[in-house]
Scaffold this motif. Structure first.
Motif: not given
Length: 157
Positions: A45-47, A63-68, A119-123
């Protein structure tokens, strides 16, 4: 769910471009106690949420903003937006915002810590900077690399 069923759902998620369906996959998986499926649906979804060109620096930032925002919304049960980050982007752009959050502070940002905890260090913006080194000076890249290495060594203990 059984392994074949999980594998089938994960393949559906991997190819989905329907945000509504991905949200439903995540919600159903959480209800059924399938965190791996929920996490996969949320990451997909965040992608797809950012309107920017996939693979671009701007896409990675959003993508990082949407993930958080999505993670905090799920945890809190109410819509959560990163208002200050969005306002800063409106003022100085994605690059200025990410640079300031990496080198403008001595400590990692709250968002960095929150993404690591989930667990999303890549973001993290630090990881975004390292994926787009042509956008940043060496100081920013060094700080980003050091933070991620320190976080990685802390998590493996």
């Amino acid at each position: 769910m059984t392994h074949p069923a999980i594998d089938r759902v994960l393949r559906l998620i991997e190819n989905s471009t329907d945000s509504k369906a991905l949200r439903q996959f995540a919600e159903n998986a959480r209800k059924k106690g399938e965190p791996t499926v929920a996490h996969a649906a949320e990451l997909r979804l965040y992608e797809i949420l950012p309107s920017e060109e996939p693979g671009s620096f701007e896409h990675d930032v959003w993508r990082s903003i949407h993930a958080l925002e999505g993670t905090l919304t799920n945890e809190r049960g109410k819509t959560t937006r990163l208002g200050r980050t969005r306002q800063k982007i409106a003022r100085v752009g994605e690059l200025g915002t990410v640079t300031d959050l990496i080198v403008g502070t001595k400590k990692p940002s709250e968002g960095f810590t929150m993404l690591l905890d989930r667990q999303m260090p890549e973001l993290t913006f630090e990881a975004v900077a390292l994926r787009h080194p042509d956008k940043f000076d060496q100081d920013a890249l060094d700080v980003a690399s050091q933070r991620l290495q320190a976080a990685s060594s802390t998590q493996t203990r």
